[in-house]
Structures are given as C-alpha cells and as structure tokens.
Motif scaffolding. Sequence first.
Motif, mmCIF file in Angstrom:
data_model
loop_
_atom_site.group_PDB
_atom_site.id
_atom_site.type_symbol
_atom_site.label_atom_id
_atom_site.label_comp_id
_atom_site.label_asym_id
_atom_site.label_seq_id
_atom_site.Cartn_x
_atom_site.Cartn_y
_atom_site.Cartn_z
ATOM 1 N N ARG A 18 0.842 -1.212 0.000
ATOM 2 C CA ARG A 18 0.000 0.000 0.000
ATOM 3 C C ARG A 18 0.867 1.248 0.000
ATOM 4 O O ARG A 18 0.570 2.242 -0.672
ATOM 5 C CB ARG A 18 -0.950 -0.004 1.205
ATOM 6 C CG ARG A 18 -2.199 -0.851 0.969
ATOM 7 C CD ARG A 18 -3.154 -0.821 2.144
ATOM 8 N NE ARG A 18 -2.761 -1.774 3.165
ATOM 9 C CZ ARG A 18 -2.582 -1.491 4.446
ATOM 10 N NH1 ARG A 18 -2.749 -0.257 4.887
ATOM 11 N NH2 ARG A 18 -2.225 -2.420 5.308
ATOM 12 N N LEU A 19 1.956 1.194 0.738
ATOM 13 C CA LEU A 19 2.879 2.342 0.750
ATOM 14 C C LEU A 19 3.453 2.571 -0.654
ATOM 15 O O LEU A 19 3.502 3.710 -1.146
ATOM 16 C CB LEU A 19 3.993 2.068 1.761
ATOM 17 C CG LEU A 19 4.961 3.205 2.065
ATOM 18 C CD1 LEU A 19 5.540 3.050 3.472
ATOM 19 C CD2 LEU A 19 6.087 3.307 1.065
ATOM 20 N N ILE A 20 3.863 1.481 -1.303
ATOM 21 C CA ILE A 20 4.408 1.592 -2.665
ATOM 22 C C ILE A 20 3.343 2.162 -3.612
ATOM 23 O O ILE A 20 3.630 3.004 -4.459
ATOM 24 C CB ILE A 20 4.903 0.203 -3.148
ATOM 25 C CG1 ILE A 20 6.158 -0.208 -2.371
ATOM 26 C CG2 ILE A 20 5.131 0.175 -4.651
ATOM 27 C CD1 ILE A 20 7.414 0.563 -2.689
ATOM 28 N N GLU A 21 2.092 1.691 -3.438
ATOM 29 C CA GLU A 21 0.997 2.178 -4.299
ATOM 30 C C GLU A 21 0.732 3.669 -4.093
ATOM 31 O O GLU A 21 0.192 4.342 -4.971
ATOM 32 C CB GLU A 21 -0.302 1.397 -4.008
ATOM 33 C CG GLU A 21 -0.227 -0.105 -4.220
ATOM 34 C CD GLU A 21 -0.376 -0.523 -5.678
ATOM 35 O OE1 GLU A 21 -0.788 0.332 -6.473
ATOM 36 O OE2 GLU A 21 -0.055 -1.681 -5.990
ATOM 37 N N ALA A 22 1.089 4.177 -2.920
ATOM 38 C CA ALA A 22 0.864 5.606 -2.634
ATOM 39 C C ALA A 22 1.924 6.497 -3.273
ATOM 40 O O ALA A 22 1.726 7.718 -3.395
ATOM 41 C CB ALA A 22 0.842 5.838 -1.119
ATOM 42 N N LEU A 23 3.039 5.927 -3.687
ATOM 43 C CA LEU A 23 4.168 6.750 -4.145
ATOM 44 C C LEU A 23 3.840 7.679 -5.324
ATOM 45 O O LEU A 23 4.320 8.812 -5.337
ATOM 46 C CB LEU A 23 5.370 5.860 -4.502
ATOM 47 C CG LEU A 23 6.094 5.229 -3.313
ATOM 48 C CD1 LEU A 23 7.267 4.371 -3.805
ATOM 49 C CD2 LEU A 23 6.607 6.289 -2.342
ATOM 50 N N PRO A 24 3.039 7.237 -6.316
ATOM 51 C CA PRO A 24 2.768 8.167 -7.426
ATOM 52 C C PRO A 24 2.192 9.507 -6.962
ATOM 53 O O PRO A 24 2.422 10.540 -7.606
ATOM 54 C CB PRO A 24 1.756 7.399 -8.292
ATOM 55 C CG PRO A 24 2.088 5.954 -8.032
ATOM 56 C CD PRO A 24 2.468 5.906 -6.571
ATOM 57 N N ALA A 25 1.465 9.493 -5.846
ATOM 58 C CA ALA A 25 0.883 10.739 -5.336
ATOM 59 C C ALA A 25 1.866 11.503 -4.450
ATOM 60 O O ALA A 25 1.563 12.606 -3.997
ATOM 61 C CB ALA A 25 -0.383 10.433 -4.535
ATOM 62 N N LEU A 26 3.022 10.933 -4.203
ATOM 63 C CA LEU A 26 3.965 11.524 -3.248
ATOM 64 C C LEU A 26 5.243 12.041 -3.906
ATOM 65 O O LEU A 26 6.059 12.694 -3.242
ATOM 66 C CB LEU A 26 4.338 10.485 -2.176
ATOM 67 C CG LEU A 26 3.186 10.073 -1.260
ATOM 68 C CD1 LEU A 26 3.536 8.786 -0.504
ATOM 69 C CD2 LEU A 26 2.889 11.189 -0.273
ATOM 70 N N VAL A 27 5.428 11.742 -5.193
ATOM 71 C CA VAL A 27 6.645 12.203 -5.872
ATOM 72 C C VAL A 27 6.394 13.580 -6.498
ATOM 73 O O VAL A 27 5.247 13.956 -6.753
ATOM 74 C CB VAL A 27 7.100 11.204 -6.965
ATOM 75 C CG1 VAL A 27 7.547 9.894 -6.342
ATOM 76 C CG2 VAL A 27 6.009 10.974 -7.999
#
Length: 185
Positions: A18-27
């Motif tokens: 889930r953390l990895i899936e959140a990355l597109p919104a965090l870069v």
Amino acid sequence: MRILAISGSLRTASGNSRLIEALPALVPPGVEVVIWRGLDTLPYFNPDLDGETPPTAVAELRRQVGLAHGLVICSPEYAHGVSGAMKNALDWLVSSLEFPAIPLALINAAPRAVHAIAHLRETLTTMSAAFVEAACVTVPLQGRDLSPAQIPEVPEVGGVLARAMADFCAALPALQAQRLFDNRS
Ligand SMILES: Cc1cc2nc3c(=O)[nH]c(=O)nc-3n(C[C@H](O)[C@H](O)[C@H](O)COP(=O)(O)O)c2cc1C
C-alpha cells in the motif's frame, strides 16, 4: 525521471505494498513511478538458470532496473530477516549489469522491524546500490488500515514520505550521471 518501486510482500492486503501504491501521489511533478509486481513470478534463484537467456521474469526485472533512474524498496520483516521474496529478487540482481550504482531509497514501514532493514542495507551495500540517505526513512504504517489514497493525508506517514521522495528525486540527476559514467568506464 522514472522511479522503479518494489514491495517485498506478496500479501494481498500488504502495508508495504500500500505504501508503494501511494508513491505516485507523493513524488514531485514530472516523476513517473513504475511499480514492479512480478516478485512472485521469479523462479528461486539458481545460478545454473542465469545463462545467456535468463528466465523471462528475471530479464524483465533487470530491464526495468536498467530503465529506472532510481529504485524504491519497501519490504516486511519475517523472523528477524528480509522477506524471502525480496531476497530472491535481489539475488537475481546481484550479477546484473543494470543494478550497480542505482540510486536507492530504502523505506521501512514498521519502526520495530530493525533487523530486516539492517540486513537489506548490508545486502544492497554489497550490491553497490547508491543509497540516498535522506530518502531512507522509517514510517509508522504497520497496524494502520490506511489505503494508498489515505497515506498522503497522514503527516507522520505521507508527509515524511513526500519529503523523502523530494530529496530522492533532487539527488537523482547527479547520481544517474555518475551511474552512466561508471557503466561506460
Ligand atoms: C511469519 C511471520 C513472521 C514475522 N516476523 C516478524 C519479525 O521478526 N519482526 C517484525 O517486526 N514483524 C514480523 N512479522 C510481522 C510482519 O512484518 C508484518 O505483519 C508486516 O506488516 C507484513 O508486511 P505486509 O503488511 O507488507 O505484508 C512477522 C509476520 C509473519 C507472518
């Protein structure tokens, strides 16, 4: 810029995933996050299989590493060690030409999981990853039922990760130039 992101968990409801899936919104804007979900398609590492034509999944993993300007790894701890699936993937990358000097962000989603992160660091150092220390963070995700969409809203998780990713992406151009130079010389 293109970041490859890999979760070391195969669990459907995985916090690391889930953390990895959140990355597109965090870069930062303009940075692409490619999530590699092929961990369970890799055969068990066997140097005998690593000839002229490696297994398809291995070749694809190596290709993705070669295309990436940076790598993000987030993996669970099992019995004070690295998840077997993640260690298996790293074993396949040890002899790859694409891996050495790749800029790396090592994320720990569980503050109590101190052993696996230390093992990962030792292995990845041996493999000549270029750690971006400002991007190697621990966040208290374990035990929270946050979806990938909710993670950016939680300051001690999403806020920390967004800063880590900003520092990571800022470091990538110089590290990528060094990586290309090293690979050519
Ligand atoms: C067999 C097993 C062994 C585990 N061993 C540890 C451990 O040694 N240290 C720890 O901090 N957590 C341990 N855990 C907890 C997992 O790391 C935790 O459930 C984590 O959230 C799993 O990652 P995931 O949510 O991405 O699947 C263990 C879990 C299982 C199922």
